[in-house]
Scaffold this motif. Structure first.
Motif, PDB file in Angstrom:
ATOM      1  N   LYS A 239       0.830  -1.209   0.000  1.00 64.25           N
ATOM      2  CA  LYS A 239       0.000   0.000   0.000  1.00 64.25           C
ATOM      3  C   LYS A 239       0.864   1.258   0.000  1.00 64.25           C
ATOM      4  N   ILE A 240       1.841   1.290   0.889  1.00 62.30           N
ATOM      5  CA  ILE A 240       2.770   2.416   0.968  1.00 62.30           C
ATOM      6  C   ILE A 240       4.183   1.848   0.968  1.00 62.30           C
ATOM      7  N   PRO A 241       4.888   1.924  -0.151  1.00 59.78           N
ATOM      8  CA  PRO A 241       6.238   1.363  -0.240  1.00 59.78           C
ATOM      9  C   PRO A 241       7.167   1.960   0.816  1.00 59.78           C
ATOM     10  N   LYS A 242       8.101   1.150   1.267  1.00 64.33           N
ATOM     11  CA  LYS A 242       8.973   1.562   2.366  1.00 64.33           C
ATOM     12  C   LYS A 242       9.752   2.828   2.045  1.00 64.33           C
ATOM     13  N   HIS A 243      10.182   2.995   0.790  1.00 67.83           N
ATOM     14  CA  HIS A 243      10.994   4.167   0.459  1.00 67.83           C
ATOM     15  C   HIS A 243      10.197   5.473   0.559  1.00 67.83           C
ATOM     16  N   LEU A 244       8.858   5.363   0.588  1.00 68.44           N
ATOM     17  CA  LEU A 244       8.018   6.555   0.715  1.00 68.44           C
ATOM     18  C   LEU A 244       7.639   6.853   2.166  1.00 68.44           C
ATOM     19  N   MET A 245       8.239   6.137   3.098  1.00 66.76           N
ATOM     20  CA  MET A 245       8.027   6.412   4.514  1.00 66.76           C
ATOM     21  C   MET A 245       9.092   7.394   5.008  1.00 66.76           C
ATOM     22  N   PRO A 246       8.826   8.058   6.127  1.00 67.91           N
ATOM     23  CA  PRO A 246       9.839   8.962   6.685  1.00 67.91           C
ATOM     24  C   PRO A 246      11.096   8.209   7.106  1.00 67.91           C
ATOM     25  N   GLU A 247      12.154   8.971   7.333  1.00 69.38           N
ATOM     26  CA  GLU A 247      13.441   8.379   7.703  1.00 69.38           C
ATOM     27  C   GLU A 247      13.336   7.506   8.950  1.00 69.38           C
ATOM     28  N   GLU A 248      12.510   7.923   9.898  1.00 66.49           N
ATOM     29  CA  GLU A 248      12.383   7.178  11.150  1.00 66.49           C
ATOM     30  C   GLU A 248      11.800   5.783  10.933  1.00 66.49           C
ATOM     31  N   TYR A 249      11.163   5.556   9.774  1.00 67.45           N
ATOM     32  CA  TYR A 249      10.579   4.252   9.463  1.00 67.45           C
ATOM     33  C   TYR A 249      11.349   3.543   8.357  1.00 67.45           C
ATOM     34  N   GLY A 250      12.578   4.017   8.090  1.00 60.45           N
ATOM     35  CA  GLY A 250      13.425   3.341   7.127  1.00 60.45           C
ATOM     36  C   GLY A 250      13.296   3.837   5.702  1.00 60.45           C
ATOM     37  N   GLY A 251      12.530   4.927   5.486  1.00 60.26           N
ATOM     38  CA  GLY A 251      12.350   5.451   4.145  1.00 60.26           C
ATOM     39  C   GLY A 251      13.148   6.722   3.906  1.00 60.26           C
ATOM     40  N   ASN A 253      11.346   9.751   2.833  1.00 53.82           N
ATOM     41  CA  ASN A 253      10.287  10.724   2.542  1.00 53.82           C
ATOM     42  C   ASN A 253      10.161  11.714   3.692  1.00 53.82           C
ATOM     43  N   GLY A 254      11.245  12.448   3.919  1.00 55.04           N
ATOM     44  CA  GLY A 254      11.239  13.430   4.991  1.00 55.04           C
ATOM     45  C   GLY A 254      11.525  12.811   6.347  1.00 55.04           C
ATOM     46  N   SER A 255      11.607  13.663   7.339  1.00 53.00           N
ATOM     47  CA  SER A 255      11.856  13.253   8.718  1.00 53.00           C
ATOM     48  C   SER A 255      10.691  13.705   9.585  1.00 53.00           C
ATOM     49  N   VAL A 256      10.170  12.810  10.419  1.00 49.70           N
ATOM     50  CA  VAL A 256       9.067  13.171  11.306  1.00 49.70           C
ATOM     51  C   VAL A 256       9.442  14.383  12.158  1.00 49.70           C
TER      52      VAL A 256
END
Length: 310
Positions: A239-251, A253-256
Motif C-alpha cells: 500500500k505504501i512502499p517503504k521508500h516513501l516512509m519517513p526516515e524514522e521508518y526506514g524510508g 520521505n522526509g523526517s518526522v
C-alpha cells in the motif's frame, strides 16, 4: 484567479474529474449565482476553493452545490472544531508540537495521492489535549492543504495512522455520535478525495474503534480501509512502499522530527487566514425553509452512550 496545474495533474483532472478548462468560468458564474439566492450562505468563496469543490464533485454542478452547503453547514454545527482556530493558543501549540498530522513530501506516484501520516502515539496526552482540539488542529492542516496543495484535491490522499502507544483513555472520550460526526465531516464536507486509509500497530482496543469507524463510512470508503499489525510487513508495503516512509521508518520521505517543525511553522504562518476563515459558515437563521440541526446533518444524537469496551 486559480493556479495552473502541471501537465500530469491536468491530465488526471481531465480524465478522472471531468475537468474542462473552457467551462470553469461559466461553472464559477453558475455556482455564485446560486449562492446569491441562498441567504444562509452570505459570503464569498475564493476561486481556488470553489474549483476544489467542483473537482471533488467531478464537475457536477448539483453535487458541488450540495457539498458547499454541507461543508459550510457543518462548520456552523461544529463550533468545537471550527472556532478558536488560533494556532498560537497554548492548547493548539501543544498538539502542533506532537506532529499529529504530517503531509509527506513525496506522493505515492507522479499522478497519485499525497501521503498523510497521522502520528497517534505516546506524545498525545488526554489530560491536556482533548479529542476535539486534536481534531480541530488536524482540520486546520487539512484546510491549508485544500488551499495550497492541488495534489490533495486532484490526486487525493492516502492516510497512514500509527497507533502504537496511543493512550487508551482517549477511547473513553469517544461516543458513537462523535465518531459519526467526524466521519461525516471527512467524507461529505472537505473537498479532498480519500483514496486509502491504513492503520498500523493498533492495540486491540483501538482495533475495535477502527471497526466502529468503518460502519459509518460509505461502503466504497470502508473497502479502502485496512489495519496491519505491524508497519514493517509486506502487505502494508504494498500500500505504501517503504521508500516513501519517513526516515524514522526506514524510508526517505522526509523526517518526522523536521516535518513537525515545518508544519508547525506553516500553520502559524496561516494564523490570520485561519481566524478570518472562521467567518465563512452558514447562518441557519437565514436559511430558506427550516434551519439545519446537528440531528439533520450528523444524526444519532442521544441514540448512543459511550462505547462499551470490554
Amino acid at each position: 484567479m486559480y493556479r495552473q496545474l502541471n501537465k500530469v495533474l491536468q491530465k488526471v483532472a481531465e480524465i478522472e474529474l471531468n475537468e474542462t478548462s473552457s467551462r470553469i468560468a461559466s461553472d464559477f458564474d453558475h455556482i455564485r449565482q446560486w449562492m446569491e439566492k441562498q441567504p444562509h450562505l452570505n459570503f464569498e468563496i475564493e476561486d481556488q476553493m470553489l474549483l476544489s469543490f467542483l473537482r471533488c464533485s467531478k464537475f457536477s454542478l448539483e453535487r458541488t452545490k450540495e457539498r458547499i452547503d454541507c461543508y459550510y453547514t457543518m462548520r456552523t454545527l461544529s463550533p468545537e472544531i471550527y472556532t478558536n482556530r488560533d494556532p498560537l493558543l497554548p492548547e493548539i501549540q501543544l498538539i502542533l508540537d506532537t506532529g499529529v498530522l504530517l503531509p509527506l513530501p513525496k506522493p505515492l506516484s507522479d499522478d497519485g495521492p499525497r501521503l498523510l501520516l497521522f502520528t497517534y502515539g505516546s506524545k498525545l496526552n488526554p489530560e491536556t489535549m482533548t479529542v476535539s482540539n486534536v481534531i480541530k488542529t488536524m482540520y486546520m492542516i487539512v484546510d491549508i492543504l485544500v488551499k495550497e496543495d492541488d495534489r490533495c484535491v486532484i490526486g487525493g490522499i492516502n492516510t497512514w495512522s500509527t497507533v502504537k502507544n496511543l493512550p487508551a483513555k482517549y477511547v473513553f472520550h469517544l461516543t458513537a455520535p462523535l465518531i459519526k460526526k467526524y466521519i461525516t465531516i471527512a467524507q461529505n464536507g472537505t473537498p479532498i478525495r480519500l483514496k486509502g486509509m491504513y492503520a498500523t500497530e493498533c492495540p486491540p482496543i483501538f482495533q475495535y474503534v477502527y471497526e466502529v469507524c468503518k460502519l459509518f463510512f460509505t461502503k466504497k470508503l470502508s473497502d479502502r480501509m485496512s489495519i496491519y499489525a505491524q508497519t514493517d510487513c509486506k502487505e502494508f508495503y504494498e500500500k505504501i512502499p517503504k521508500h516513501l516512509m519517513p526516515e524514522e521508518y526506514g524510508g526517505s520521505n522526509g523526517s518526522v522530527k523536521q516535518l513537525t517543525v515545518e508544519w508547525k511553522r506553516k500553520v502559524e504562518s496561516y494564523r490570520d487566514w485561519l481566524m478570518k476563515d472562521e467567518e465563512r459558515k452558514s447562518n441557519e437563521d437565514l436559511r430558506l425553509g427550516s434551519p439545519r440541526t446537528s440531528s439533520d446533518v450528523f444524526g444519532m444524537e442521544g441514540s448512543f452512550r459511550k462505547l462499551d469496551i470490554d
